[in-house]
Write an enzyme that holds these catalytic residues in place. Structure first.
Site, PDB file in Angstrom:
ATOM      1  N   GLY A 256       0.952  -1.175  -0.196  1.00  0.00           N
ATOM      2  CA  GLY A 256      -0.113  -0.088   0.010  1.00  0.00           C
ATOM      3  C   GLY A 256       0.818   1.236   0.165  1.00  0.00           C
ATOM      4  O   GLY A 256       1.988   1.007   0.375  1.00  0.00           O
ATOM      5  N   CYS A 257       0.396   2.429  -0.230  1.00  0.00           N
ATOM      6  CA  CYS A 257       1.150   3.450  -0.397  1.00  0.00           C
ATOM      7  C   CYS A 257       1.377   3.953   1.047  1.00  0.00           C
ATOM      8  O   CYS A 257       2.693   4.536   1.165  1.00  0.00           O
ATOM      9  CB  CYS A 257       0.407   4.571  -1.219  1.00  0.00           C
ATOM     10  SG  CYS A 257       1.149   6.146  -1.395  1.00  0.00           S
TER      11      CYS A 257
END
Ligand code: PLP
Lengths: 145, 410
Positions: A50-51
């Site tokens: 995920g970012c």
């Protein structure tokens, strides 16, 4: 316990909290109980990027049921990861595929599974279902052997 | 006269409707201004009036509304030109934002100047918007993409910069203020050094334009890019300032209506500046909103804003230092409006989520600047960023929330 029963149990646990801080404290504690992924699997191959936060997920199948182990670099994410594992762990691929994650909505954590959060959780659920699909196919193939 | 104006924080706050709301039953404390600022009522009203009463397409109509719209649009250009102190009004090009301005340059200035074997120079603290377009240009042109490093305190390594200038890059593009570190880069010196070799310098002013007085003639930069939405103006509008000599030499970026003067089957002659770079219908309402935002900033006084924000950042730095195991990422003397920090090994996302529930809006993550994260060997930071309407009380609330969250996450 069935998947639904575990989900209900979690909803009951969360109903005790009316404050966000208590909820997050509980999630932080939950994270500590997460069945940890073995270090040999804590690699890019098992990474769900995920970012904002990262999640590692591993699954194994004993021919009947799937069990998951995981980790995350963010502790609240890890708490939610463990909720998902509690719900889906030690169930058959069919049971996992037939269930959903609507319980997160009931405990006010649905937003954590939104694509805009990019914390790896949505992809993690997808990945769990994917494992279930693969193992289901495997067991169908084996039963035909 | 300017300096005698009183900075009336309550009056300023009262003009921003978005500040007066509760989130999760807590008063909103908005400290994510580097991402975008809130809008004052007069800017919102300006957009409303445009769409209610004035809406028309400009530069092409004989009718009343179109002519009025054209006059208003060109007056906005004049306002921006005066705000930046450009030599000519036609040196102001309206774009969609900083990203759009830089893409325009990478394409058009890139075509003009960059060939195989040439080089383009940026810094390691750039926002992806001022990094990726140049990197991609270099890949396409088989040119060298040079990245000047940053020091442990988060400053551009000037000695390395001087060495890289020896490679005669064709274009240099540098952030005025880093959106991650808040560091103010010594752009005057960097521009002067580059001009010794006649190299044009692009300044990414996204984080500086509403925090300090910008005088492009004094800076002597060749280009200056910024976004309206980070300076109290609507989204969807930005500016590219360029020196006339460069803009005249550069080929058009996009083709279409508005930017042409003669079109035949065989060929097209292009319109003069600034229209050559404004193909298609612009975001007229937002441009007018930008003009209003500039007038608003000027009515408060950019110097007063800078003084207030300087006090805020000093206060926040001091308060944050009280927190156990807190470390600042980038810690230079010249810092504006932005603070990045980490606490022990607490994940920024965890802390951001908890203080969000306490009503506090900050940014966590890599802030679209992964190269700078690489320098510090981290994945992300927690970032607070200030605007004219922030208060010391808000910083107290924020610091108390951070302390509470840090205790939970220990
Ligand atoms: C330094 C810097 N450059 C460029 C940008 C990109 O701005 P925009 O998204 O408005 O085009 C930003 C925005 O975060 C920024 O901080």
């Amino acid at each position: 316990m069935t998947i639904e029963q575990t989900q209900q149990q979690i909803i009951d646990e969360f109903s005790m909290f009316d404050d966000w801080m208590d909820k997050y404290n509980f999630l932080i504690e939950m994270g500590k109980d997460c069945p940890l992924i073995e270090t040999q699997y804590k690699t890019n191959n098992y990474l769900i990027n995920g970012c904002q936060s990262r999640v590692w997920l591993h699954a194994s199948y004993d021919g009947k049921q799937i069990s998951f182990s995981a980790d995350s670099d963010a502790v609240i994410t890890k708490g939610i990861v463990n909720l998902l594992i509690r719900v889906f762990n030690d169930h058959t691929p069919e049971e996992i595929l037939a269930s959903d994650t609507a319980f997160l909505d009931k405990i006010g954590l649905k937003e954590h599974l939104s694509p805009t959060r990019s914390n790896g959780l949505l992809s993690m659920v997808k990945q769990m279902k994917l494992y279930a699909q693969v193992y289901q196919l495997k067991s169908i193939q084996q039963s035909h052997d | 006269m300017e300096n005698s104006k009183r900075f009336d924080i309550q009056n300023i706050r009262s003009q921003f409707p978005a500040l007066h709301q509760q989130v999760y039953n807590k008063p909103l404390v908005y400290l994510d201004n580097a991402a975008t600022t809130q809008k004052p009522q007069i800017v919102i009203d300006r957009l409303k009036t445009w769409y209610e009463m004035e809406n028309s397409n400009i530069h092409r109509g004989v009718h009343y509304l179109s002519q009025q719209g054209t006059v208003a649009f060109e007056s906005a250009r004049k306002t921006v030109s005066t705000f930046l102190n450009t030599k000519f009004t036609h040196e102001i090009i309206f774009t969609k934002g900083t990203t759009d301005s830089i893409n325009l340059l990478a394409s058009s200035l890139g075509k003009l100047l960059v060939n195989e074997g040439d080089a383009v120079l940026v810094s390691g603290m750039e926002h992806h918007s001022n990094f990726v377009p140049w990197q991609q240009l270099c890949i396409e042109r088989k040119a060298n993409f040079l990245v000047v490093g940053i020091t442990g305190t988060g400053e551009i390594d000037i000695e390395q910069y001087k060495l890289l200038l020896e490679k005669r890059p064709k274009i240099i593009s540098i952030a005025h203020i880093s959106n991650v570190l808040g560091i103010i880069n010594p752009i005057e010196e960097m521009i002067r050094l580059a001009h010794n070799y006649d190299i044009p310098v692009v300044i990414d002013g996204a984080q500086s334009v509403c925090h300090q007085k910008i005088d492009v003639q004094q800076l002597d930069c060749d280009f200056f890019a910024f976004s309206g939405h980070k300076m109290y103006a609507p989204m969807g509008v930005g500016v590219l300032y360029g020196k006339e000599k460069w803009l005249n030499a550069m080929p058009p970026y996009q083709f279409g209506g508005e930017m042409v003067s003669q079109v035949s089957r065989q060929e097209t002659t292009f319109n003069e500046l600034p229209f050559k770079f404004e193909a298609g219908t612009p975001n007229i309402g937002a441009v007018l909103g930008l003009e209003t935002a500039i007038q608003f900033i000027e009515s408060v006084g950019i110097e007063q804003i800078a003084v207030h924000e300087e006090k805020l950042i000093r206060y926040a730095l001091k308060k944050l230092q009280e927190i156990d195991r807190l470390r600042f990422i980038g810690n230079a003397l010249k810092q504006a409006s932005v603070i990045s920090f980490l606490i022990g090994d607490i994940h920024p996302y965890d802390l951001g989520m908890i203080i969000d529930k306490l009503g506090i809006a900050i940014r966590t993550g890599h802030h679209c600047a992964q190269p700078v994260m690489e320098y510090f060997g981290i994945h992300g930071t927690m970032r607070v960023s200030f605007a004219m309407y922030n208060t010391f009380e808000e910083i107290d609330t924020f610091v108390a929330a951070v302390k509470k969250a840090a205790l939970m996450l220990e």
